[in-house]
Design a protein around this motif. Structure first.
Motif, mmCIF file in Angstrom:
data_model
loop_
_atom_site.group_PDB
_atom_site.id
_atom_site.type_symbol
_atom_site.label_atom_id
_atom_site.label_comp_id
_atom_site.label_asym_id
_atom_site.label_seq_id
_atom_site.Cartn_x
_atom_site.Cartn_y
_atom_site.Cartn_z
ATOM 1 N N VAL A 198 0.816 -1.061 0.106
ATOM 2 C CA VAL A 198 -0.202 0.141 -0.124
ATOM 3 C C VAL A 198 1.098 1.201 0.145
ATOM 4 O O VAL A 198 1.685 1.357 0.952
ATOM 5 N N ARG A 199 0.771 2.128 -0.936
ATOM 6 C CA ARG A 199 1.808 3.114 -1.388
ATOM 7 C C ARG A 199 1.105 4.385 -1.882
ATOM 8 O O ARG A 199 -0.057 4.211 -2.376
ATOM 9 N N MET A 200 2.067 5.331 -1.897
ATOM 10 C CA MET A 200 1.360 6.523 -2.750
ATOM 11 C C MET A 200 2.851 7.209 -3.403
ATOM 12 O O MET A 200 3.948 7.224 -2.950
ATOM 13 N N ARG A 201 2.460 7.402 -4.541
ATOM 14 C CA ARG A 201 3.798 8.244 -5.202
ATOM 15 C C ARG A 201 3.096 9.708 -5.262
ATOM 16 O O ARG A 201 2.339 10.354 -5.608
ATOM 17 N N ASP A 260 0.185 18.441 -1.797
ATOM 18 C CA ASP A 260 -0.538 17.731 -2.562
ATOM 19 C C ASP A 260 -0.706 18.539 -3.999
ATOM 20 O O ASP A 260 -1.685 17.849 -4.890
ATOM 21 N N THR A 261 -0.301 19.574 -4.223
ATOM 22 C CA THR A 261 -0.120 20.263 -5.470
ATOM 23 C C THR A 261 0.539 19.580 -6.466
ATOM 24 O O THR A 261 0.784 19.884 -7.711
ATOM 25 N N TYR A 262 1.559 18.644 -5.940
ATOM 26 C CA TYR A 262 2.197 17.754 -7.014
ATOM 27 C C TYR A 262 1.547 16.664 -7.015
ATOM 28 O O TYR A 262 0.497 16.097 -6.424
ATOM 29 N N GLN A 263 1.482 16.267 -8.522
ATOM 30 C CA GLN A 263 0.791 15.028 -8.898
ATOM 31 C C GLN A 263 1.014 13.721 -7.873
ATOM 32 O O GLN A 263 2.340 13.640 -7.602
#
Length: 290
Positions: free
Chosen positions: A204-207, A225-228
């Protein structure tokens, strides 16, 4: 702040949300949760875009310019992932993470208490998988959701101590969920995740931009969170975090710009619709004694 609960709500008051138990239309009305859980409606993406505040719909063309002004006024890093030590209040969340998790399990994970994020937020209907990304809002765009906050007093009390609190909710991802690449609307806000339930039977991860990050129970993750960014839950269990959005520490002129942007969004019909949706959902599930 949330919609009142009627003994027998009318379809006129909440279109499409209620159905009768009997095929002939008799019997008590009960919530039609397949409708209010964000099932797609023809034209919904276009309607959602038209309903967004002017500053988001048209300001997005100038977003890079304004984000640069805000970033140039930032009192903390502009990196995709920030150092949690720059935000001393995050220690409060880590110190009380088990009590927060207990409230999430007892309230937000019970029955249909947490609707899909697509149900609540017009801005998420294009990216939220139906019924797979659920949320239990405590605060939303500067508004306390009294009906929910009163049910999680420890969590509510802690997030209310966050400087510049904008939103706070339990973010719940079902097994196999993928949240596609997307970005936030303003660099004037920063996001913090507190890991509450993190499955270990897969990944479980986020880029965030070019960084891959993973959650840990009891730990905080702070990012811009303004980065993609995009998220995967490639496990057989649910992932639950407390998501807190707060105002970026700024000097002028960035602070002046960010404050006015957020003020317009907070007062917009866009945000008021989201507040009303939470109220409608809570009224519906109360009829089921959830």
């Amino acid at each position: 702040m949330t919609a009142g609960v009627e003994t027998r709500p009318t379809k006129a008051a909440v279109p499409g949300m209620w159905r009768t138990q009997e095929k002939d239309g008799s019997g008590p009305l009960v919530p039609q949760l397949t409708v209010v859980s964000g099932a797609p409606v023809a034209g919904a993406p276009m309607q959602a875009e038209k309903g967004r505040p002017f500053v988001i719909r048209f300001g997005k063309h100038l977003r890079g310019f304004f984000d640069r002004l805000i970033g140039g006024s930032s009192l903390v890093s502009n990196d995709p992932v920030l150092d949690m030590r720059d935000f001393a209040w995050t220690q409060l969340l880590r110190d009380h993470w088990q009590a927060i998790r207990d409230e999430a399990i007892a309230v937000a994970l019970r029955g249909d208490a947490a609707p899909s994020l697509a149900t609540i937020s017009p801005d998420h209907r294009a990216i939220a998988e139906i019924d797979k990304w659920r949320s239990f809002f405590i605060w939303g765009y500067g508004y306390r959701i009294d009906d929910n906050a009163d049910r999680v007093p420890v969590t509510a009390g802690l997030v209310e101590r966050v400087p510049g609190l904008n939103s706070a909710f339990f973010s719940i991802l079902a097994p196999g969920t993928h949240i596609p690449d997307h970005r936030g609307v303003t660099k004037g806000l920063i996001t913090c995740h507190l890991g509450l339930i993190v499955p270990r039977d897969g990944d479980v991860r986020m880029r965030v931009h070019d960084r891959i990050v993973r959650w840990a129970e009891g730990e905080t993750l702070v990012f811009d969170d303004t980065y993609q960014h995009e998220v995967w839950n490639d496990t057989g269990g649910i992932r639950v975090v407390l998501l807190v959005q707060f105002e970026r520490p700024l000097r002028n002129p960035g602070k002046w710009i960010a404050d006015r942007f957020l003020g317009v969004v907070k007062r917009s019909a866009f945000v008021q619709e989201a507040r009303a949706n939470i109220g409608h959902w809570n009224a519906a599930v109360k009829q089921l004694d959830v």
